[in-house]
Design a protein around this motif. Structure first.
Motif, PDB file in Angstrom:
ATOM      1  N   LEU A  65       0.837  -1.202   0.000  1.00  0.00           N
ATOM      2  CA  LEU A  65       0.000   0.000   0.000  1.00  0.00           C
ATOM      3  C   LEU A  65       0.875   1.255   0.000  1.00  0.00           C
ATOM      4  N   LYS A  66       1.908   1.268   0.836  1.00  0.00           N
ATOM      5  CA  LYS A  66       2.804   2.430   0.892  1.00  0.00           C
ATOM      6  C   LYS A  66       3.474   2.664  -0.453  1.00  0.00           C
ATOM      7  N   ASN A  67       3.876   1.589  -1.115  1.00  0.00           N
ATOM      8  CA  ASN A  67       4.506   1.728  -2.435  1.00  0.00           C
ATOM      9  C   ASN A  67       3.536   2.350  -3.438  1.00  0.00           C
ATOM     10  N   LEU A  68       2.282   1.879  -3.427  1.00  0.00           N
ATOM     11  CA  LEU A  68       1.277   2.445  -4.328  1.00  0.00           C
ATOM     12  C   LEU A  68       1.086   3.941  -4.062  1.00  0.00           C
ATOM     13  N   LEU A  69       0.999   4.299  -2.788  1.00  0.00           N
ATOM     14  CA  LEU A  69       0.822   5.704  -2.424  1.00  0.00           C
ATOM     15  C   LEU A  69       2.046   6.527  -2.806  1.00  0.00           C
ATOM     16  N   SER A  70       3.234   6.006  -2.529  1.00  0.00           N
ATOM     17  CA  SER A  70       4.475   6.725  -2.852  1.00  0.00           C
ATOM     18  C   SER A  70       4.615   6.959  -4.345  1.00  0.00           C
ATOM     19  N   GLU A  71       4.305   5.934  -5.131  1.00  0.00           N
ATOM     20  CA  GLU A  71       4.396   6.071  -6.590  1.00  0.00           C
ATOM     21  C   GLU A  71       3.412   7.116  -7.106  1.00  0.00           C
ATOM     22  N   ALA A  72       2.206   7.115  -6.564  1.00  0.00           N
ATOM     23  CA  ALA A  72       1.194   8.082  -7.005  1.00  0.00           C
ATOM     24  C   ALA A  72       1.586   9.501  -6.610  1.00  0.00           C
ATOM     25  N   ILE A  73       2.082   9.660  -5.406  1.00  0.00           N
ATOM     26  CA  ILE A  73       2.461  10.985  -4.899  1.00  0.00           C
ATOM     27  C   ILE A  73       3.682  11.525  -5.641  1.00  0.00           C
ATOM     28  N   ALA A  74       4.602  10.634  -6.001  1.00  0.00           N
ATOM     29  CA  ALA A  74       5.844  11.048  -6.666  1.00  0.00           C
ATOM     30  C   ALA A  74       5.595  11.739  -8.008  1.00  0.00           C
ATOM     31  N   THR A  75       4.453  11.466  -8.619  1.00  0.00           N
ATOM     32  CA  THR A  75       4.156  12.060  -9.926  1.00  0.00           C
ATOM     33  C   THR A  75       3.496  13.437  -9.798  1.00  0.00           C
ATOM     34  N   ARG A  76       3.238  13.871  -8.577  1.00  0.00           N
ATOM     35  CA  ARG A  76       2.541  15.142  -8.347  1.00  0.00           C
ATOM     36  C   ARG A  76       3.504  16.166  -7.750  1.00  0.00           C
ATOM     37  N   SER A  77       3.240  17.436  -8.021  1.00  0.00           N
ATOM     38  CA  SER A  77       4.182  18.464  -7.571  1.00  0.00           C
ATOM     39  C   SER A  77       3.707  19.260  -6.360  1.00  0.00           C
ATOM     40  N   THR A  78       2.414  19.548  -6.262  1.00  0.00           N
ATOM     41  CA  THR A  78       1.944  20.387  -5.159  1.00  0.00           C
ATOM     42  C   THR A  78       1.325  19.525  -4.053  1.00  0.00           C
ATOM     43  N   PRO A  79       1.298  20.035  -2.822  1.00  0.00           N
ATOM     44  CA  PRO A  79       0.657  19.288  -1.741  1.00  0.00           C
ATOM     45  C   PRO A  79      -0.795  18.913  -2.037  1.00  0.00           C
ATOM     46  N   ALA A  80      -1.562  19.823  -2.647  1.00  0.00           N
ATOM     47  CA  ALA A  80      -2.964  19.502  -2.967  1.00  0.00           C
ATOM     48  C   ALA A  80      -3.030  18.351  -3.963  1.00  0.00           C
ATOM     49  N   ASP A  81      -2.195  18.395  -4.982  1.00  0.00           N
ATOM     50  CA  ASP A  81      -2.175  17.314  -5.973  1.00  0.00           C
ATOM     51  C   ASP A  81      -1.748  15.986  -5.343  1.00  0.00           C
ATOM     52  N   LYS A  82      -0.832  16.042  -4.377  1.00  0.00           N
ATOM     53  CA  LYS A  82      -0.396  14.827  -3.687  1.00  0.00           C
ATOM     54  C   LYS A  82      -1.550  14.211  -2.897  1.00  0.00           C
ATOM     55  N   LEU A  83      -2.324  15.073  -2.229  1.00  0.00           N
ATOM     56  CA  LEU A  83      -3.487  14.570  -1.492  1.00  0.00           C
ATOM     57  C   LEU A  83      -4.516  13.975  -2.453  1.00  0.00           C
ATOM     58  N   LEU A  84      -4.696  14.611  -3.600  1.00  0.00           N
ATOM     59  CA  LEU A  84      -5.638  14.099  -4.594  1.00  0.00           C
ATOM     60  C   LEU A  84      -5.175  12.755  -5.166  1.00  0.00           C
ATOM     61  N   ALA A  85      -3.859  12.567  -5.246  1.00  0.00           N
ATOM     62  CA  ALA A  85      -3.313  11.293  -5.744  1.00  0.00           C
ATOM     63  C   ALA A  85      -3.695  10.140  -4.822  1.00  0.00           C
ATOM     64  N   ILE A  86      -3.828  10.428  -3.541  1.00  0.00           N
ATOM     65  CA  ILE A  86      -4.228   9.397  -2.579  1.00  0.00           C
ATOM     66  C   ILE A  86      -5.625   8.879  -2.938  1.00  0.00           C
ATOM     67  N   CYS A  87      -6.500   9.779  -3.345  1.00  0.00           N
ATOM     68  CA  CYS A  87      -7.849   9.374  -3.767  1.00  0.00           C
ATOM     69  C   CYS A  87      -7.768   8.375  -4.911  1.00  0.00           C
TER      70      CYS A  87
END
Length: 197
Positions: A65-87
């Motif tokens: 799960l952490k790997n999936l979240l890390s990979e999704a977050i790594a592609t985003r630049s802003t904190p808001a986009d990182k939170l949206l990647a979690i969705c």
């Protein structure tokens, strides 16, 4: 890596799906042996008992799960986009079954809230780690003046987690991804309406 370590990791990987799908109580040692295609002695060469396998399996599932979240977050630049990647990751958990059985934290917490104390503790530690990572993203957003400075970070983390995990639970219960989509839509609305300046 030696043959023994390869076998041990195989047992953990195969058991992880069983425990995350059927739970601790619902997974028997004979099912683990059958799925792993090893002898009973092969299991006991690496683990003292079912508890040890379950704890290692939880750690493996949470790492996925952490790997999936890390990979999704790594592609985003802003904190808001990182939170949206979690969705997006939580939707994937339902619609693509990328982590067999869904979220290991949710599954373990629901089954072991009054049951297995060591698994409950593992789920608590995992949730704390997840909440800490979310809090860090939110604080970063405040520092970068993307999020409102008056945001209650702990409350924001609780809202986001409650929505995504609740949506996941409903979607699993009813075999219908619309629930996770409803809840992630609410997370998006919350981020844009309550966090973003």
């Amino acid at each position: 890596m030696g043959k023994g370590q390869v076998t041990k990791e195989h047992i953990i990987r195969q058991s992880a799906g069983l425990f995350n799908t059927k739970g601790y109580a619902g997974t028997s040692l004979s099912e683990i042996i059958e799925r792993c295609q090893v002898r009973k002695g092969g299991i006991y060469n690496h683990f003292e008992n079912k508890d040890e396998i379950a704890l290692a399996a939880f750690d493996y599932s949470f790492a996925q799960l952490k790997n999936l979240l890390s990979e999704a977050i790594a592609t985003r630049s802003t904190p808001a986009d990182k939170l949206l990647a979690i969705c997006d990751v939580y939707v994937m958990l339902i619609e693509q079954d990328v982590c067999e059985g869904g979220c290991p934290i949710l599954n373990t917490a629901v089954e072991n809230d009054d049951g297995h104390p060591l698994l409950k503790q593992r789920a608590q530690l995992a949730m704390t780690e997840l909440m800490t990572a979310l809090g860090k993203m939110i604080r970063e957003g405040i520092e970068l003046h993307e999020f409102r400075k008056e945001v209650d970070v702990e409350a924001a983390c609780s809202v986001i987690i409650a929505l995504v995990e609740g949506g996941l639970m409903q979607s699993k219960l009813f075999d219908d991804s619309r629930y996770i989509r409803h809840c992630t839509d609410q997370v998006r609305a919350y981020i844009k309406g309550s966090l973003v300046i």
